[in-house]
Design a protein around this motif. Structure first.
Motif, PDB file in Angstrom:
ATOM      1  N   TYR A 231       0.690  -0.808  -0.198  1.00  0.00           N
ATOM      2  CA  TYR A 231      -0.014  -0.084  -0.106  1.00  0.00           C
ATOM      3  C   TYR A 231       0.484   1.425  -0.397  1.00  0.00           C
ATOM      4  O   TYR A 231       0.695   2.661  -0.366  1.00  0.00           O
ATOM      5  CB  TYR A 231      -0.915   0.460   0.980  1.00  0.00           C
ATOM      6  CG  TYR A 231      -2.330  -1.060   1.009  1.00  0.00           C
ATOM      7  CD1 TYR A 231      -3.227  -0.562   0.416  1.00  0.00           C
ATOM      8  CD2 TYR A 231      -2.257  -1.693   2.254  1.00  0.00           C
ATOM      9  CE1 TYR A 231      -4.343  -1.698  -0.004  1.00  0.00           C
ATOM     10  CE2 TYR A 231      -2.754  -2.634   2.006  1.00  0.00           C
ATOM     11  CZ  TYR A 231      -3.809  -2.746   0.948  1.00  0.00           C
ATOM     12  OH  TYR A 231      -5.333  -3.532   1.335  1.00  0.00           O
ATOM     13  N   SER A 232       2.126   1.351   0.572  1.00  0.00           N
ATOM     14  CA  SER A 232       3.429   1.713   0.863  1.00  0.00           C
ATOM     15  C   SER A 232       3.673   2.890  -0.756  1.00  0.00           C
ATOM     16  O   SER A 232       3.661   4.319  -0.639  1.00  0.00           O
ATOM     17  CB  SER A 232       3.897   2.249   1.736  1.00  0.00           C
ATOM     18  OG  SER A 232       5.236   0.932   1.185  1.00  0.00           O
ATOM     19  N   GLN A 235       1.612   6.707  -3.413  1.00  0.00           N
ATOM     20  CA  GLN A 235       2.004   8.377  -2.840  1.00  0.00           C
ATOM     21  C   GLN A 235       0.944   9.894  -2.420  1.00  0.00           C
ATOM     22  O   GLN A 235       1.171  10.213  -2.198  1.00  0.00           O
ATOM     23  CB  GLN A 235       3.381   8.731  -3.039  1.00  0.00           C
ATOM     24  CG  GLN A 235       4.635   7.395  -2.693  1.00  0.00           C
ATOM     25  CD  GLN A 235       3.998   7.313  -0.929  1.00  0.00           C
ATOM     26  OE1 GLN A 235       4.850   8.733   0.000  1.00  0.00           O
ATOM     27  NE2 GLN A 235       4.372   6.285  -0.749  1.00  0.00           N
ATOM     28  N   GLU A 257      -8.126   2.087   5.734  1.00  0.00           N
ATOM     29  CA  GLU A 257      -6.656   1.504   6.740  1.00  0.00           C
ATOM     30  C   GLU A 257      -6.175   1.343   6.751  1.00  0.00           C
ATOM     31  O   GLU A 257      -4.681   1.312   7.178  1.00  0.00           O
ATOM     32  CB  GLU A 257      -7.175  -0.250   6.857  1.00  0.00           C
ATOM     33  CG  GLU A 257      -6.919  -0.321   8.263  1.00  0.00           C
ATOM     34  CD  GLU A 257      -7.581  -2.052   8.205  1.00  0.00           C
ATOM     35  OE1 GLU A 257      -7.231  -2.665   9.715  1.00  0.00           O
ATOM     36  OE2 GLU A 257      -8.458  -2.496   7.689  1.00  0.00           O
ATOM     37  N   HIS A 258      -5.633   1.173   5.202  1.00  0.00           N
ATOM     38  CA  HIS A 258      -3.996   0.632   5.276  1.00  0.00           C
ATOM     39  C   HIS A 258      -2.952   2.128   3.867  1.00  0.00           C
ATOM     40  O   HIS A 258      -2.105   1.675   4.276  1.00  0.00           O
ATOM     41  CB  HIS A 258      -3.864  -0.338   4.562  1.00  0.00           C
ATOM     42  CG  HIS A 258      -4.127  -1.780   5.173  1.00  0.00           C
ATOM     43  ND1 HIS A 258      -4.313  -2.389   6.115  1.00  0.00           N
ATOM     44  CD2 HIS A 258      -5.387  -2.487   4.378  1.00  0.00           C
ATOM     45  CE1 HIS A 258      -4.346  -3.097   6.570  1.00  0.00           C
ATOM     46  NE2 HIS A 258      -4.919  -3.628   5.664  1.00  0.00           N
ATOM     47  N   LEU A 259      -4.156   2.990   3.552  1.00  0.00           N
ATOM     48  CA  LEU A 259      -3.312   4.017   2.733  1.00  0.00           C
ATOM     49  C   LEU A 259      -2.575   5.022   3.958  1.00  0.00           C
ATOM     50  O   LEU A 259      -3.190   4.838   5.302  1.00  0.00           O
ATOM     51  CB  LEU A 259      -3.719   4.017   1.907  1.00  0.00           C
ATOM     52  CG  LEU A 259      -4.205   3.902   0.369  1.00  0.00           C
ATOM     53  CD1 LEU A 259      -5.692   4.647  -0.314  1.00  0.00           C
ATOM     54  CD2 LEU A 259      -3.190   3.526  -0.102  1.00  0.00           C
ATOM     55  N   GLU A 260      -1.294   5.497   3.737  1.00  0.00           N
ATOM     56  CA  GLU A 260      -0.585   6.634   4.495  1.00  0.00           C
ATOM     57  C   GLU A 260      -0.631   8.211   3.391  1.00  0.00           C
ATOM     58  O   GLU A 260      -0.043   8.221   4.493  1.00  0.00           O
ATOM     59  CB  GLU A 260       0.944   5.780   4.675  1.00  0.00           C
ATOM     60  CG  GLU A 260       0.933   4.694   5.212  1.00  0.00           C
ATOM     61  CD  GLU A 260       1.880   4.322   5.331  1.00  0.00           C
ATOM     62  OE1 GLU A 260       2.878   4.572   5.039  1.00  0.00           O
ATOM     63  OE2 GLU A 260       2.279   3.171   6.329  1.00  0.00           O
ATOM     64  N   VAL A 261      -1.400   8.204   2.805  1.00  0.00           N
ATOM     65  CA  VAL A 261      -1.106   9.406   2.162  1.00  0.00           C
ATOM     66  C   VAL A 261      -3.259   9.974   2.472  1.00  0.00           C
ATOM     67  O   VAL A 261      -3.801   9.145   2.783  1.00  0.00           O
ATOM     68  CB  VAL A 261      -1.550   8.943   1.045  1.00  0.00           C
ATOM     69  CG1 VAL A 261      -0.016   8.799   0.517  1.00  0.00           C
ATOM     70  CG2 VAL A 261      -2.337   8.309   0.063  1.00  0.00           C
ATOM     71  N   ARG A 263      -7.228  10.542   2.003  1.00  0.00           N
ATOM     72  CA  ARG A 263      -7.628   9.617   1.226  1.00  0.00           C
ATOM     73  C   ARG A 263      -9.173   9.899   2.165  1.00  0.00           C
ATOM     74  O   ARG A 263      -9.321  10.841   2.797  1.00  0.00           O
ATOM     75  CB  ARG A 263      -6.890   8.198   1.966  1.00  0.00           C
ATOM     76  CG  ARG A 263      -6.898   7.916   2.972  1.00  0.00           C
ATOM     77  CD  ARG A 263      -6.620   6.673   3.663  1.00  0.00           C
ATOM     78  NE  ARG A 263      -6.430   6.533   4.641  1.00  0.00           N
ATOM     79  CZ  ARG A 263      -5.041   7.018   5.799  1.00  0.00           C
ATOM     80  NH1 ARG A 263      -4.313   7.626   4.916  1.00  0.00           N
ATOM     81  NH2 ARG A 263      -5.535   5.953   6.706  1.00  0.00           N
TER      82      ARG A 263
END
Length: 409
Positions: A231-232, A235, A257-261, A263
């Motif tokens: 998922y990372s 970007q 739940e899993h993205l770090e951007v 959203r």
């Protein structure tokens, strides 16, 4: 659904331009160009799918892209390699070649004199899948995406296998793509080479079903283009949209739940449809919502969209079971994050004709088991053979309908 007939920007349509790829191939694209962009460059939005811009999606394209272009975006609808009027042969879904071509197309758009260097990507179904996949390649000009009715896991949550079982959509999708891949390009666009391009596709596209059934277990064949493997890698900001009656609803929750951007997620009652055409209803003003997203991420306008809940969903009321619905009653709810702190586990016990919350209320439930009264016998020409002396019954015919097709009714 209301129809807009006036827009802030005057738009000129360009029926076809060819976008060069790194290997010399060209992709065919239809462009909606605000006239202002020829004086002051504007952001571009790309939709990138194999469904033939000259015919199959022409009506839908004219609605979606004309609206966004009328609000100040250069909209570009690209035929993938091997489809429509683009060069090459399409041999499978979500290939590395497809993703590299998407990266090249975005780079070309960003370099055009009518583009300010900021590009967005959006699409539904295949276009939602490859919006995620191309984003994971991190093209510098791609600033945000909208992914609708897509999956982050090509093996376990797609149209081919689920829970290890072969799905009926595996056959229907292969059949649809076989039909599309055998259609010729348009001589008005590609000229005299249309016949050679057509024969090349018919001879070399292949039977996709064969390779899908050869990969019945999770492997690199599926995982290489599955976003859930990393998922990372994404970007840029992501707006993920789905429907409760669609087959890809779980993707929205996993991405939240899993993205770090930055959203946002949106789940409505509809099936495999753009939300402004959503069935079951209620539909929403999706193009207006998309415009708020693009204005924020591509033009830097404070539209307030990122101040709203991360996840919005249509909480459906209970209704009698039916094969299809025009509307699903309910209400919109929002969650500031996902997984939600408002979700708790509860234990329910079954009782005779009842469900009890908590322990010790349900009581015993008796069930009656035993040998099945019928079994299928290949030696029985009439149909089902009795298991224990029961009279022979005529053959029973059952008709299966895919979940996605049922939901889209």
């Amino acid at each position: 659904m209301s129809v807009a007939d006036s827009f802030p920007y005057k738009v000129r349509e360009i029926e076809n331009v060819f976008i060069p790829m790194r290997d010399g191939a060209q992709l065919a694209a239809r462009v909606w160009l605000p006239e202002e962009a020829e004086r002051t460059p504007l952001p571009a939005i790309m939709e990138y799918i194999p469904y033939r811009k000259r015919d199959i999606t022409r009506g839908r394209d004219a609605t979606n892209h004309a609206y966004l272009a009328g609000h100040g975006y250069v909209c570009v609808r690209v035929d993938m390699r091997g489809s429509g009027d683009s060069d090459g042969v399409l041999t499978d879904e979500y290939t590395q070649q497809e993703q590299e071509d998407g990266v090249d197309a975005i780079a070309w758009l960003a370099e055009q004199p009518w583009c300010d260097g900021n590009v967005g990507m959006m699409g539904i179904s295949w276009g939602g899948f490859n919006s995620l996949q191309v984003a994971a390649k991190q093209p510098p000009a791609l600033k945000a995406i909208i992914s609708i009715c897509s999956s982050d896991d090509l093996y376990a949550d797609n149209m081919h296998y689920m829970g290890g079982c072969l799905l009926g959509d595996n056959l229907s999708e292969a059949t649809v793509m076989f039909a599309f891949n055998t259609l010729p390009p348009d001589p008005q666009i590609v000229g005299n080479r249309w016949r050679d391009m057509w024969f090349d596709r018919m001879e070399n596209s292949g039977l996709w079903l064969e390779q899908w059934v050869e990969h019945q277990r999770r492997s690199a064949y599926w995982s290489t283009s599955s976003i859930n493997e990393n998922y990372s890698a994404i970007q840029c900001p992501v707006y993920a949209i789905g429907g409760w009656a669609d087959g890809f609803t779980n993707t929205v929750l996993r991405l939240m739940e899993h993205l770090e951007v930055p959203r946002k997620g949106l789940i409505g009652p509809w099936g495999h449809k753009y939300p402004h055409q959503g069935i079951p209803g209620p539909a929403i003003g999706f193009l207006q919502e998309a415009l708020r997203w693009w204005d924020y991420w591509l033009k830097g306008k404070d539209t307030g969209i990122m101040d709203e809940p991360m996840l919005r969903a249509w909480e459906q009321d209970s209704v009698p079971p039916d094969t299809s619905y025009k509307e699903r009653p309910g209400r919109w709810i929002g969650e500031v994050g996902w997984p939600s702190k408002n979700v708790k586990e509860r234990r329910y016990e079954l009782g005779p004709y009842t469900i009890h919350m908590g322990e010790g209320h349900g009581g015993p439930i008796s069930t009656k088991g035993g040998r099945a009264p019928w079994r299928c016998s290949p030696r029985s020409a009439l149909g089902w053979r009795p298991a224990s002396g029961a009279p022979m019954q005529p053959r029973r015919t059952y008709r299966a309908t895919s979940a996605r097709r049922m939901a889209a009714r």
